[in-house]
Design a protein around this motif. Structure first.
Motif, PDB file in Angstrom:
ATOM      1  N   PHE A  38       0.833  -1.194   0.000  1.00 33.70           N
ATOM      2  CA  PHE A  38       0.000   0.000   0.000  1.00 33.70           C
ATOM      3  C   PHE A  38       0.873   1.250   0.000  1.00 33.70           C
ATOM      4  O   PHE A  38       0.605   2.212  -0.707  1.00 33.70           O
ATOM      5  N   ARG A  39       1.924   1.236   0.803  1.00 36.02           N
ATOM      6  CA  ARG A  39       2.833   2.381   0.898  1.00 36.02           C
ATOM      7  C   ARG A  39       3.453   2.694  -0.467  1.00 36.02           C
ATOM      8  O   ARG A  39       3.548   3.858  -0.863  1.00 36.02           O
ATOM      9  N   LYS A  40       3.855   1.665  -1.205  1.00 39.68           N
ATOM     10  CA  LYS A  40       4.439   1.864  -2.542  1.00 39.68           C
ATOM     11  C   LYS A  40       3.412   2.467  -3.493  1.00 39.68           C
ATOM     12  O   LYS A  40       3.703   3.406  -4.233  1.00 39.68           O
ATOM     13  N   ALA A  41       2.194   1.930  -3.491  1.00 39.55           N
ATOM     14  CA  ALA A  41       1.137   2.446  -4.364  1.00 39.55           C
ATOM     15  C   ALA A  41       0.768   3.877  -3.974  1.00 39.55           C
ATOM     16  O   ALA A  41       0.504   4.725  -4.846  1.00 39.55           O
ATOM     17  N   LEU A  42       0.773   4.162  -2.687  1.00 45.20           N
ATOM     18  CA  LEU A  42       0.475   5.497  -2.192  1.00 45.20           C
ATOM     19  C   LEU A  42       1.519   6.490  -2.693  1.00 45.20           C
ATOM     20  O   LEU A  42       1.183   7.585  -3.165  1.00 45.20           O
ATOM     21  N   LYS A  43       2.766   6.117  -2.626  1.00 48.35           N
ATOM     22  CA  LYS A  43       3.858   6.994  -3.082  1.00 48.35           C
ATOM     23  C   LYS A  43       3.713   7.291  -4.573  1.00 48.35           C
ATOM     24  O   LYS A  43       3.857   8.446  -5.008  1.00 48.35           O
ATOM     25  N   VAL A  44       3.407   6.283  -5.370  1.00 44.08           N
ATOM     26  CA  VAL A  44       3.215   6.476  -6.807  1.00 44.08           C
ATOM     27  C   VAL A  44       2.051   7.433  -7.062  1.00 44.08           C
ATOM     28  O   VAL A  44       2.139   8.360  -7.877  1.00 44.08           O
ATOM     29  N   ALA A  45       0.938   7.233  -6.349  1.00 46.59           N
ATOM     30  CA  ALA A  45      -0.242   8.076  -6.526  1.00 46.59           C
ATOM     31  C   ALA A  45       0.039   9.521  -6.108  1.00 46.59           C
ATOM     32  O   ALA A  45      -0.365  10.465  -6.792  1.00 46.59           O
ATOM     33  N   LEU A  46       0.736   9.713  -5.001  1.00 47.50           N
ATOM     34  CA  LEU A  46       1.068  11.058  -4.544  1.00 47.50           C
ATOM     35  C   LEU A  46       1.988  11.762  -5.533  1.00 47.50           C
ATOM     36  O   LEU A  46       1.796  12.947  -5.842  1.00 47.50           O
ATOM     37  N   ASP A  47       2.966  11.045  -6.046  1.00 43.75           N
ATOM     38  CA  ASP A  47       3.877  11.623  -7.040  1.00 43.75           C
ATOM     39  C   ASP A  47       3.112  12.039  -8.295  1.00 43.75           C
ATOM     40  O   ASP A  47       3.379  13.100  -8.876  1.00 43.75           O
ATOM     41  N   LEU A  48       2.164  11.228  -8.714  1.00 43.44           N
ATOM     42  CA  LEU A  48       1.341  11.547  -9.881  1.00 43.44           C
ATOM     43  C   LEU A  48       0.514  12.811  -9.633  1.00 43.44           C
ATOM     44  O   LEU A  48       0.402  13.678 -10.506  1.00 43.44           O
ATOM     45  N   MET A  49      -0.028  12.935  -8.447  1.00 39.92           N
ATOM     46  CA  MET A  49      -0.838  14.107  -8.120  1.00 39.92           C
ATOM     47  C   MET A  49      -0.003  15.385  -8.110  1.00 39.92           C
ATOM     48  O   MET A  49      -0.470  16.443  -8.546  1.00 39.92           O
ATOM     49  N   VAL A  50       1.233  15.293  -7.655  1.00 40.61           N
ATOM     50  CA  VAL A  50       2.131  16.452  -7.686  1.00 40.61           C
ATOM     51  C   VAL A  50       2.470  16.775  -9.143  1.00 40.61           C
ATOM     52  O   VAL A  50       2.438  17.939  -9.560  1.00 40.61           O
ATOM     53  N   GLU A  51       2.764  15.749  -9.915  1.00 38.63           N
ATOM     54  CA  GLU A  51       3.102  15.931 -11.334  1.00 38.63           C
ATOM     55  C   GLU A  51       1.952  16.601 -12.096  1.00 38.63           C
ATOM     56  O   GLU A  51       2.169  17.471 -12.932  1.00 38.63           O
TER      57      GLU A  51
END
Length: 108
Positions: A38-51
């Motif tokens: 979950f932590r890995k998927a969360l990091k990917v999603a957060l990075d996408l939202m910043v991008e």
């Protein structure tokens, strides 16, 4: 997950820090799923939202296992925050004035 996070954080005028486990629970992720996944998927999603510009910044603090985000509030959220700040300031002034009207008040 990015879609859920966007909906979640868009309702927060000034987002609080949330624990990773709390976000996992709130988003309805499988309870038996591994927190590391979950932590890995969360990091990917957060990075996408910043991008994409949904968030100004997003940090996952591994030592505290907390997510901290910064976003620009909408116009209506800005008005809400301004009203809340004014109410808080008025309450503080009223409290201070009541202290001075109290005969037992002794300033520091």
């Amino acid at each position: 997950m990015a879609r859920w996070l966007h909906g979640f954080y868009s309702t927060h005028a000034a987002p609080y820090d949330y624990g990773v486990e709390t976000l996992k629970h709130l988003c309805g992720s499988a309870p038996k799923g591994r927190l590391t996944d979950f932590r890995k998927a969360l990091k990917v999603a957060l990075d996408l939202m910043v991008e994409k510009g949904s968030l100004v910044s997003a940090d996952l603090h591994p030592s505290r296992d907390v997510v901290q985000v910064v976003r620009i509030p909408s116009e209506s959220q800005k008005r809400h925050l301004a009203r809340r700040a004014a109410q808080s300031e008025a309450a503080q002034i009223a409290m201070n004035e009541s202290d001075f009207n109290n005969p037992n008040f002794k300033p520091d």
